[in-house]
Motif scaffolding. Structure first.
Motif, mmCIF file in Angstrom:
data_model
loop_
_atom_site.group_PDB
_atom_site.id
_atom_site.type_symbol
_atom_site.label_atom_id
_atom_site.label_comp_id
_atom_site.label_asym_id
_atom_site.label_seq_id
_atom_site.Cartn_x
_atom_site.Cartn_y
_atom_site.Cartn_z
ATOM 1 N N ALA A 5 5.570 -26.100 29.113
ATOM 2 C CA ALA A 5 4.064 -26.214 29.052
ATOM 3 C C ALA A 5 3.512 -26.792 28.092
ATOM 4 O O ALA A 5 4.067 -27.089 27.056
ATOM 5 C CB ALA A 5 3.672 -24.530 28.556
ATOM 6 N N VAL A 6 2.416 -27.654 28.441
ATOM 7 C CA VAL A 6 1.667 -28.157 27.715
ATOM 8 C C VAL A 6 0.134 -27.596 27.657
ATOM 9 O O VAL A 6 -0.571 -27.704 28.676
ATOM 10 C CB VAL A 6 1.632 -29.730 28.248
ATOM 11 C CG1 VAL A 6 0.619 -30.624 27.304
ATOM 12 C CG2 VAL A 6 3.007 -30.269 28.264
ATOM 13 N N VAL A 7 -0.187 -27.264 26.275
ATOM 14 C CA VAL A 7 -1.324 -26.516 26.142
ATOM 15 C C VAL A 7 -2.443 -27.451 25.225
ATOM 16 O O VAL A 7 -2.169 -28.002 24.360
ATOM 17 C CB VAL A 7 -0.992 -25.241 25.566
ATOM 18 C CG1 VAL A 7 -2.182 -24.228 25.363
ATOM 19 C CG2 VAL A 7 -0.127 -24.598 26.040
ATOM 20 N N ASP A 8 -3.392 -27.361 25.797
ATOM 21 C CA ASP A 8 -4.735 -28.205 25.436
ATOM 22 C C ASP A 8 -5.584 -26.911 24.656
ATOM 23 O O ASP A 8 -6.182 -26.175 25.213
ATOM 24 C CB ASP A 8 -5.561 -28.919 26.396
ATOM 25 C CG ASP A 8 -6.617 -29.629 25.700
ATOM 26 O OD1 ASP A 8 -7.012 -29.574 24.483
ATOM 27 O OD2 ASP A 8 -7.531 -30.233 26.506
ATOM 28 N N LEU A 9 -5.649 -27.028 23.251
ATOM 29 C CA LEU A 9 -6.301 -25.995 22.493
ATOM 30 C C LEU A 9 -7.434 -26.344 22.397
ATOM 31 O O LEU A 9 -8.604 -25.402 21.925
ATOM 32 C CB LEU A 9 -5.630 -25.800 21.303
ATOM 33 C CG LEU A 9 -4.238 -25.296 21.121
ATOM 34 C CD1 LEU A 9 -3.702 -25.267 19.818
ATOM 35 C CD2 LEU A 9 -4.142 -23.765 21.779
ATOM 36 N N ALA A 10 -8.138 -27.659 22.541
ATOM 37 C CA ALA A 10 -9.509 -28.116 22.505
ATOM 38 C C ALA A 10 -10.295 -27.562 23.433
ATOM 39 O O ALA A 10 -11.652 -27.638 23.276
ATOM 40 C CB ALA A 10 -9.416 -29.558 22.191
ATOM 41 N N ALA A 11 -9.819 -27.412 24.835
ATOM 42 C CA ALA A 11 -10.449 -26.964 25.761
ATOM 43 C C ALA A 11 -11.192 -25.478 25.555
ATOM 44 O O ALA A 11 -10.590 -24.847 24.802
ATOM 45 C CB ALA A 11 -9.803 -27.007 27.153
ATOM 46 N N PRO A 48 9.588 -13.601 17.555
ATOM 47 C CA PRO A 48 8.635 -13.709 18.625
ATOM 48 C C PRO A 48 7.833 -15.406 18.480
ATOM 49 O O PRO A 48 7.962 -15.825 17.712
ATOM 50 C CB PRO A 48 7.370 -12.734 17.862
ATOM 51 C CG PRO A 48 8.304 -11.844 16.981
ATOM 52 C CD PRO A 48 9.203 -12.715 16.479
ATOM 53 N N LEU A 49 7.448 -15.542 19.848
ATOM 54 C CA LEU A 49 7.016 -16.911 20.002
ATOM 55 C C LEU A 49 5.429 -16.801 19.178
ATOM 56 O O LEU A 49 4.755 -15.802 19.418
ATOM 57 C CB LEU A 49 6.461 -17.026 21.468
ATOM 58 C CG LEU A 49 6.304 -18.348 21.962
ATOM 59 C CD1 LEU A 49 7.648 -19.356 21.866
ATOM 60 C CD2 LEU A 49 5.798 -18.243 23.356
ATOM 61 N N PRO A 50 5.038 -17.757 18.311
ATOM 62 C CA PRO A 50 4.248 -17.674 17.384
ATOM 63 C C PRO A 50 2.910 -17.960 18.214
ATOM 64 O O PRO A 50 2.904 -18.419 19.393
ATOM 65 C CB PRO A 50 4.534 -18.853 16.390
ATOM 66 C CG PRO A 50 5.220 -19.931 17.239
ATOM 67 C CD PRO A 50 6.154 -18.972 18.025
ATOM 68 N N ASP A 51 1.732 -17.635 17.419
ATOM 69 C CA ASP A 51 0.449 -17.839 17.885
ATOM 70 C C ASP A 51 0.214 -19.520 17.936
ATOM 71 O O ASP A 51 0.433 -20.064 17.086
ATOM 72 C CB ASP A 51 -0.632 -17.155 16.846
ATOM 73 C CG ASP A 51 -2.008 -17.383 17.799
ATOM 74 O OD1 ASP A 51 -2.313 -18.347 18.216
ATOM 75 O OD2 ASP A 51 -2.771 -16.413 17.309
ATOM 76 N N LEU A 52 0.301 -20.083 19.368
ATOM 77 C CA LEU A 52 0.007 -21.290 19.154
ATOM 78 C C LEU A 52 -1.111 -21.931 18.487
ATOM 79 O O LEU A 52 -1.078 -23.188 18.155
ATOM 80 C CB LEU A 52 0.073 -21.795 20.845
ATOM 81 C CG LEU A 52 0.969 -21.477 21.588
ATOM 82 C CD1 LEU A 52 0.934 -21.954 22.989
ATOM 83 C CD2 LEU A 52 2.473 -21.438 21.049
ATOM 84 N N ARG A 53 -2.287 -21.078 18.471
ATOM 85 C CA ARG A 53 -3.406 -21.598 17.688
ATOM 86 C C ARG A 53 -3.204 -21.989 16.250
ATOM 87 O O ARG A 53 -3.991 -22.658 15.590
ATOM 88 C CB ARG A 53 -4.379 -20.665 18.096
ATOM 89 C CG ARG A 53 -4.920 -20.609 19.233
ATOM 90 C CD ARG A 53 -5.736 -19.439 19.546
ATOM 91 N NE ARG A 53 -5.074 -18.048 19.565
ATOM 92 C CZ ARG A 53 -5.581 -17.012 19.920
ATOM 93 N NH1 ARG A 53 -6.698 -16.878 20.331
ATOM 94 N NH2 ARG A 53 -4.615 -16.001 19.741
ATOM 95 N N THR A 54 -2.124 -21.184 15.686
ATOM 96 C CA THR A 54 -1.933 -21.474 14.225
ATOM 97 C C THR A 54 -0.895 -22.061 13.808
ATOM 98 O O THR A 54 -0.416 -22.170 12.663
ATOM 99 C CB THR A 54 -1.706 -19.744 13.629
ATOM 100 O OG1 THR A 54 -0.588 -19.621 14.200
ATOM 101 C CG2 THR A 54 -2.878 -19.195 13.926
#
Length: 381
Positions: A315-321, A234-240
């Motif tokens: 995809a480029v994901v900004d987790l700080a937003a 599975p694609l992992p949780d990007l936040r972890t």
């Protein structure tokens, strides 16, 4: 009311009831034509006609009752005309022994266009499944478009000769190479159960928090079909994710009964609060159960099998937003197939080569059959 953010990855089915398409050999304006029938609660009930122009753009004419989104037509070099039209008659029926089409409309220049096809002959048809190379000609993909033609067949040479007129002038539908007495087919394709699936439209803005993972499957269903994308692992949780560590795996797409239609690899890499996710298509479509004529075409004209491998998603994901934001896009690893700008042509040269192979194999089969008959006659003596 502010709409909810879209998921980072998504899968959807855009229902169609029937679909027929053909190339046009000798018209100065149009290279191909497609007729689609809708019969569902989302779009309504009616007929839509697409006309592929020689400049690569596609004109779309739809009956008034239809509710269709122009954004879902990511084809060729983009849309040309997008119009309501009085399509009358608008007959498109599939029977056990063939197909009947009687469609007429006027284009934006006021030219009448009329199509009549009827290949019924009393013989029950045997259908197959074909992945249409529509997306091979898309110049700027807004999503990954997958058109699977279930209950697919080529119009037979039996019945009446098909008729096409544009602006009052009789035009020719491109023929299937090789003598008709061998394959008994025309290069007019139709499907009684098409499935049109779209994956992950482009995003530039907030995304749904829960869609950041983990993601094991994406699933889409309609009244007549289903589709799924499976990620392994599975694609992992990007936040972890751990900063600086790459994770990777595989994915595959199933549409209807076609498990593992095609697939590829995925990777993730975190750098601070930014995560980059990529999905590449590395495994082509492998046709199964096609009749000899189509087997030869899909073997020689590699666009039928290889077009998915020209696509990749980033995809480029900004987790700080708050909420997280993403910029996503599909890109092509090679230029659009200029001979296949609408995705309904395999290129005349490649089709002629495929036709030559068909003729050669048919000739060989004929010689083998003659030899067997001679051998049996000799044994009887």
């Amino acid at each position: 009311m502010t709409p909810a953010p879209p998921p980072l990855l998504s899968l959807a089915i855009d229902p169609r009831a029937r679909l027929l398409l053909f190339d046009i050999a000798d018209d100065p304006a149009y290279a191909a034509m497609e007729i689609q029938v809708f019969d569902d609660d989302v779009h309504g009930r009616g007929v839509l006609v697409l006309l592929a122009r020689h400049d690569g753009k596609v004109d779309v004419y739809r009956q008034h009752a239809l509710r269709v989104d122009p954004g879902s037509f990511s084809i060729g070099r983009g849309l040309g005309e997008w119009r309501e039209a009085a399509i009358d008659p608008a007959r498109f029926e599939v029977f056990d022994d063939g197909v009947v089409v009687d469609v007429a409309l006027e284009d934006a220049a006021g030219r009448p266009i009329e199509v009549r096809i009827d290949d019924r002959d009393g013989a029950t048809r045997t259908h197959s499944t074909l992945l249409a190379p529509v997306s091979s000609g898309v110049e700027s993909p807004q999503h990954l478009l997958v058109v699977l033609l279930r209950e697919f067949d080529l119009v037979r040479t039996s019945g009446m000769a098909p008729r096409l007129s544009i602006g009052g002038v009789s035009r020719t539908m491109t023929a299937l190479p090789g003598p008709g007495w061998i394959h008994h087919r025309r290069f007019i394709r139709y499907s009684e159960a098409p499935v049109i699936a779209t994956m992950s439209p482009a995003i530039d803005g907030p995304v749904e928090v829960d869609s950041l993972g983990p993601v094991e499957r994406l699933v889409a269903t309609s009244d007549a079909a289903s589709a799924a994308v499976r990620f392994d692992p599975p694609l992992p949780d990007l936040r972890t994710l751990v900063d600086g560590v790459t994770t990777q795996g595989a994915w595959d797409l199933t549409v209807g009964d076609e498990a593992g239609l095609f697939g590829g690899t995925w990777t993730t890499l975190r750098a601070g609060d930014t995560v980059r996710v990529t999905m590449a298509v590395t495994r082509p479509w492998r046709p199964r159960g096609l009749p000899l004529s189509l087997r030869m075409v899909t073997t020689v004209a590699k666009v039928f099998r290889a077009w998915p491998m020209t696509y990749a998603w980033t995809a480029v994901v900004d987790l700080a937003a708050t909420p997280p934001t993403a910029t996503t896009a599909w890109s092509r690893a090679s230029a659009p197939d200029q001979e296949n700008a609408y995705g309904v042509r395999a290129g005349q040269g490649r089709l002629l080569a495929a036709g030559g192979v068909v003729v050669a194999l048919a000739g060989l089969a004929l010689l083998v059959a003659i030899a067997r008959c001679v051998g049996k006659a000799r044994r009887r003596r």
